[in-house]
Design a protein around this motif. Structure first.
Motif, PDB file in Angstrom:
ATOM      1  N   LYS A 175      27.893  40.137  49.469  1.00 40.15           N
ATOM      2  CA  LYS A 175      28.031  38.717  49.810  1.00 40.15           C
ATOM      3  C   LYS A 175      27.988  38.643  51.365  1.00 40.15           C
ATOM      4  O   LYS A 175      26.974  37.943  51.832  1.00 40.15           O
ATOM      5  CB  LYS A 175      29.463  38.134  49.450  1.00 40.15           C
ATOM      6  CG  LYS A 175      29.666  36.832  49.969  1.00 40.15           C
ATOM      7  CD  LYS A 175      30.945  36.354  49.839  1.00 40.15           C
ATOM      8  CE  LYS A 175      31.548  35.007  50.502  1.00 40.15           C
ATOM      9  NZ  LYS A 175      32.858  34.785  50.348  1.00 40.15           N
ATOM     10  N   TYR A 176      28.709  39.587  52.041  1.00 39.84           N
ATOM     11  CA  TYR A 176      28.483  39.540  53.471  1.00 39.84           C
ATOM     12  C   TYR A 176      27.155  40.378  54.144  1.00 39.84           C
ATOM     13  O   TYR A 176      26.646  39.595  55.017  1.00 39.84           O
ATOM     14  CB  TYR A 176      29.734  40.243  54.080  1.00 39.84           C
ATOM     15  CG  TYR A 176      30.794  39.657  53.803  1.00 39.84           C
ATOM     16  CD1 TYR A 176      31.033  38.270  53.924  1.00 39.84           C
ATOM     17  CD2 TYR A 176      32.100  40.543  53.464  1.00 39.84           C
ATOM     18  CE1 TYR A 176      32.385  37.845  53.708  1.00 39.84           C
ATOM     19  CE2 TYR A 176      33.453  39.836  53.093  1.00 39.84           C
ATOM     20  CZ  TYR A 176      33.334  38.370  53.214  1.00 39.84           C
ATOM     21  OH  TYR A 176      34.559  37.863  52.944  1.00 39.84           O
ATOM     22  N   SER A 226      24.637  37.272  53.626  1.00 40.03           N
ATOM     23  CA  SER A 226      24.675  36.586  54.746  1.00 40.03           C
ATOM     24  C   SER A 226      24.216  37.020  56.035  1.00 40.03           C
ATOM     25  O   SER A 226      23.581  36.125  56.677  1.00 40.03           O
ATOM     26  CB  SER A 226      26.267  35.956  54.938  1.00 40.03           C
ATOM     27  OG  SER A 226      26.746  35.379  53.607  1.00 40.03           O
TER      28      SER A 226
END
Length: 78
Positions: free
Chosen positions: A66-67, A70
């Motif tokens: 997820k990070y 991003s």
């Protein structure tokens, strides 16, 4: 936070019928906006890198993905 300044607006501000104070104010607004956007982007990248490190330490694959996604999107937007 993001303002879109047009070349036409700038020309109006520095035009013959306009005072130099208006042009100076517009330039200051543009520079301030650019500066704040740069700082915000930097802080966001640092925060994401910290979260990526933490997710690696915790062996949390979902958070890592997820990070990193991003961070990748933020870098591509540049």
């Amino acid at each position: 936070m993001e303002n879109n300044y047009s070349y036409a607006e700038f020309l109006k501000a520095v035009g013959k019928n306009s005072s130099s104070l208006q042009a100076e104010k517009l330039l200051n607004d543009i520079y301030m906006d650019l500066f704040l956007n740069h700082i915000h982007r930097q802080q966001t990248m640092e925060r994401l890198m910290g979260l990526i490190d933490l997710s690696l330490d915790c062996r949390d694959e979902q958070a890592f993905l997820k990070y990193t996604e991003s961070l990748k999107k933020l870098e591509e937007a540049n």
